[in-house]
Design an enzyme around this catalytic site. Sequence first.
Site, PDB file in Angstrom:
ATOM      1  N   CYS A  93      78.865  66.835 -25.290  1.00  0.00           N
ATOM      2  CA  CYS A  93      79.747  67.724 -26.029  1.00  0.00           C
ATOM      3  C   CYS A  93      81.191  67.244 -26.109  1.00  0.00           C
ATOM      4  CB  CYS A  93      79.634  69.125 -25.458  1.00  0.00           C
ATOM      5  SG  CYS A  93      80.046  70.362 -26.699  1.00  0.00           S
ATOM      6  N   HIS A 194      73.969  70.870 -24.346  1.00  0.00           N
ATOM      7  CA  HIS A 194      74.307  71.137 -22.951  1.00  0.00           C
ATOM      8  C   HIS A 194      73.500  72.329 -22.488  1.00  0.00           C
ATOM      9  CE1 HIS A 194      76.868  74.244 -24.654  1.00  0.00           C
ATOM     10  NE2 HIS A 194      77.473  73.340 -25.382  1.00  0.00           N
TER      11      HIS A 194
HETATM   12  N1  GLN Z   1      85.975  71.907 -27.712  1.00  0.00           N
HETATM   13  C1  GLN Z   1      84.986  71.151 -28.463  1.00  0.00           C
HETATM   14  C2  GLN Z   1      84.479  71.882 -29.695  1.00  0.00           C
HETATM   15  O1  GLN Z   1      84.535  73.087 -29.745  1.00  0.00           O
HETATM   16  C3  GLN Z   1      83.846  70.804 -27.537  1.00  0.00           C
HETATM   17  C4  GLN Z   1      83.177  72.018 -27.022  1.00  0.00           C
HETATM   18  C5  GLN Z   1      82.213  71.746 -25.932  1.00  0.00           C
HETATM   19  O2  GLN Z   1      82.386  70.857 -25.097  1.00  0.00           O
HETATM   20  N2  GLN Z   1      81.214  72.592 -25.921  1.00  0.00           N
HETATM   21  O3  GLN Z   1      84.006  71.236 -30.619  1.00  0.00           O
END
Ligand code: GLN
Length: 250
Positions: A93, A194
Amino acid sequence: MRIRLGHLYPDYLNIYADRGNIAVLSRRAAARGHELEVASVSVGDELRPGEHDLLYIGGGQDREQALVAPDLAAKGDAVRTAVTAGTAVLAVCGGYQLLGRGYFGRRDVDMPGVGLFPHATIAGERRMIGDVLLECELEPGVRQTLAGFENHAGRTRLDPGAVPLGRVVAGFGNDGESGYEGCRVGRAVGTYLHGPLLPRNPWLADWLLAQALAHATGGEPLELAPLSDRLEAQAHAVSAQRARDRGGRF
Ligand code: GLN
C-alpha cells in the site's frame, strides 16, 4: 539458515496488520528450520545493499508517508542496488506507492519515490475500499489467487511494459480501471492488498521466503516443504468469496 529481513519504517508505516505479515514470515521460516532475523531501518538509518535478504515496507496514512518519503527517496539507490542483486521485497500500500516514482497531488504535497517500480501514483478524490481477488502467475505456468483488502485514494499507473503482480478478478486494483494490481520487478513485489495479506495467502509468504533464501545462499529459489495450511486455506476461501460477492466498487 538465517534470513535477514529489513523492516523499513516500522515506527511510521505500521497499519493494516503489517506486523502480522512479518509474524507469518517468521513462523513459516521457523517451521522449515530457518530463523528470520528482523532489523528496523528507519529515518536516518543507513540501508546497506546486501545486508538484507528481504525488505518489507508497510502501509500508512498520507501524513506518515509524507514524513518518511524524503528519507526513503534518499535510500533509493540502495534499494534499487539491493533488488538488482537479488534481494526480495514485499511493499504494501503506502510503501508500494513510495517505491514507484512518487505520490503526487495530495493536498499539494508531492512525495518523491524510490523509482524501483515503474509507476507513478496520483491522489484521487474517492477512496477505493473493499475486498480484492487477484489471479497471479509469479512463476511461469503456476497460477495462484491472492485475496486481500484495499483502502487507498492513490491511483497507481504502471508504465507501459511494467509487470503487474496480478490481474484483478474482483475489486479496484492499481487504479480501478486497468484491470491490474500491484507490480513486480525481479524478486520485488508491491501491492495494495493489506489486512492480513500473508496469513490468508501463505503461498506468497513462501514465495518470498524462497526468494530471500536464494539471496542468502547465492543459489536458485527452492520450493519449501509444504505446511498443513488448513486454517489459511479457509481464510483464503472466505476472503476470496467476499471479494467475488461484493469486491471493492464505488
Ligand atoms: N495514503 C495512501 C492512499 O490513501 C496509502 C494508504 C494505505 O497505505 N492504505 O492512497
